[in-house]
Scaffold this motif. Sequence first.
Motif, PDB file in Angstrom:
ATOM      1  N   THR A  30      77.980 -38.805 -11.147  1.00 35.17           N
ATOM      2  CA  THR A  30      79.585 -38.419 -11.028  1.00 35.17           C
ATOM      3  C   THR A  30      80.132 -37.572  -9.757  1.00 35.17           C
ATOM      4  O   THR A  30      80.982 -37.009  -9.594  1.00 35.17           O
ATOM      5  N   LYS A  31      78.914 -38.286  -9.172  1.00 38.05           N
ATOM      6  CA  LYS A  31      78.629 -36.957  -7.885  1.00 38.05           C
ATOM      7  C   LYS A  31      77.187 -37.398  -7.024  1.00 38.05           C
ATOM      8  O   LYS A  31      76.134 -38.476  -7.739  1.00 38.05           O
ATOM      9  N   ASP A  32      78.043 -37.134  -5.866  1.00 41.46           N
ATOM     10  CA  ASP A  32      75.990 -37.573  -5.272  1.00 41.46           C
ATOM     11  C   ASP A  32      75.372 -36.518  -5.780  1.00 41.46           C
ATOM     12  O   ASP A  32      75.762 -35.620  -6.151  1.00 41.46           O
ATOM     13  N   MET A  33      73.675 -37.288  -5.911  1.00 41.03           N
ATOM     14  CA  MET A  33      72.516 -36.751  -6.604  1.00 41.03           C
ATOM     15  C   MET A  33      71.480 -36.895  -6.416  1.00 41.03           C
ATOM     16  O   MET A  33      71.423 -38.093  -5.320  1.00 41.03           O
ATOM     17  N   THR A  34      70.205 -36.078  -6.443  1.00 38.87           N
ATOM     18  CA  THR A  34      69.143 -36.306  -5.815  1.00 38.87           C
ATOM     19  C   THR A  34      68.419 -36.730  -6.967  1.00 38.87           C
ATOM     20  O   THR A  34      68.296 -35.402  -7.499  1.00 38.87           O
ATOM     21  N   VAL A  35      67.970 -37.561  -7.970  1.00 39.40           N
ATOM     22  CA  VAL A  35      66.457 -37.684  -8.593  1.00 39.40           C
ATOM     23  C   VAL A  35      65.535 -37.720  -8.201  1.00 39.40           C
ATOM     24  O   VAL A  35      64.753 -37.677  -6.888  1.00 39.40           O
TER      25      VAL A  35
ATOM     26  N   ASP B  50      66.850 -32.825 -16.923  1.00 43.52           N
ATOM     27  CA  ASP B  50      67.021 -34.132 -18.151  1.00 43.52           C
ATOM     28  C   ASP B  50      66.334 -35.418 -17.059  1.00 43.52           C
ATOM     29  O   ASP B  50      67.019 -35.494 -15.863  1.00 43.52           O
ATOM     30  N   PRO B  51      66.355 -36.345 -17.981  1.00 40.34           N
ATOM     31  CA  PRO B  51      65.754 -38.198 -17.875  1.00 40.34           C
ATOM     32  C   PRO B  51      67.030 -38.056 -16.966  1.00 40.34           C
ATOM     33  O   PRO B  51      68.244 -38.249 -17.687  1.00 40.34           O
ATOM     34  N   PHE B  52      66.442 -39.005 -15.885  1.00 43.00           N
ATOM     35  CA  PHE B  52      67.656 -40.082 -14.776  1.00 43.00           C
ATOM     36  C   PHE B  52      67.084 -40.901 -15.007  1.00 43.00           C
ATOM     37  O   PHE B  52      65.843 -41.768 -15.307  1.00 43.00           O
ATOM     38  N   THR B  53      68.235 -41.930 -15.962  1.00 44.06           N
ATOM     39  CA  THR B  53      67.888 -44.196 -16.173  1.00 44.06           C
ATOM     40  C   THR B  53      68.849 -44.804 -15.919  1.00 44.06           C
ATOM     41  O   THR B  53      69.718 -43.897 -15.733  1.00 44.06           O
TER      42      THR B  53
ATOM     43  N   GLY C 216      58.944 -41.239 -15.170  1.00 43.35           N
ATOM     44  CA  GLY C 216      60.458 -41.279 -14.535  1.00 43.35           C
ATOM     45  C   GLY C 216      60.811 -40.580 -14.400  1.00 43.35           C
ATOM     46  O   GLY C 216      60.022 -40.182 -13.417  1.00 43.35           O
ATOM     47  N   TRP C 217      62.444 -40.758 -14.129  1.00 39.30           N
ATOM     48  CA  TRP C 217      62.928 -39.979 -12.885  1.00 39.30           C
ATOM     49  C   TRP C 217      63.650 -38.693 -14.042  1.00 39.30           C
ATOM     50  O   TRP C 217      63.554 -38.373 -15.084  1.00 39.30           O
ATOM     51  N   SER C 218      63.649 -37.764 -13.308  1.00 33.54           N
ATOM     52  CA  SER C 218      64.808 -36.846 -13.783  1.00 33.54           C
ATOM     53  C   SER C 218      65.379 -36.039 -12.843  1.00 33.54           C
ATOM     54  O   SER C 218      65.628 -36.002 -11.353  1.00 33.54           O
ATOM     55  N   THR C 219      65.556 -34.868 -13.250  1.00 33.39           N
ATOM     56  CA  THR C 219      67.656 -34.581 -11.837  1.00 33.39           C
ATOM     57  C   THR C 219      67.222 -33.233 -11.881  1.00 33.39           C
ATOM     58  O   THR C 219      67.460 -32.672 -10.585  1.00 33.39           O
TER      59      THR C 219
END
Length: 194
Positions: free
Chosen positions: A106-111, A97-100, A87-90
């Motif tokens: 709420t903002k630009d982000m990399t997982v 935290d898990p990213f689903t 899976g993906w994580s922050t």
Amino acid sequence: PVSSKEDGKKFHCVVSNTVGKEASNMATLTVIKEVTESIASYEFIVTFDVQDATTGPDPPIIKVKEPAKSVGTLPTEPKKDNNKFGGWSTGPNGTGDPFTASTYVTKDMTVYAKWIPVYTVMYHANNGNGSVPIDINKYENGNTVRVLDKGTLEREYYTFTGWNTQADTQGVNYAAGSNFLMGKMNVNLYAKWR
């Protein structure tokens, strides 16, 4: 006079009206109306970091545009040799935290891809003839492995007596049908002949 002020996503409108300087009350009527509205639409970019994967996800980035709150659909799963995708994580390396597909953005982000090492069990004829059994499973550390039978192996004038972790049979013995727990390395099992 009418004045206006932009404050984040709220728009304030102020109307001032002076009612006759000669009027006895010299009253000033001030009307304030707050209108809640979106001043500008949003667009956030989610980047999927595969953490040294063999193949990447498709697509590698997803844009979350108003009115969406999440990516909705995750990209195709990446692949990495000798690992299972978890899976993906922050955070990198499985931290965070898990990213689903439904995680609020709420903002630009990399997982980051989470990888779980997996291991194999390989059987060897060890001077026998025929086909060795094949274990197609991928095992995580701590998984239970069931030892397979000899398959079609035979050896003239010898009897199959099980498996050993070394070709010279000086390692750990395992009987066909027995179980052991997978460790953190691949396992090779060699036929024992008596």
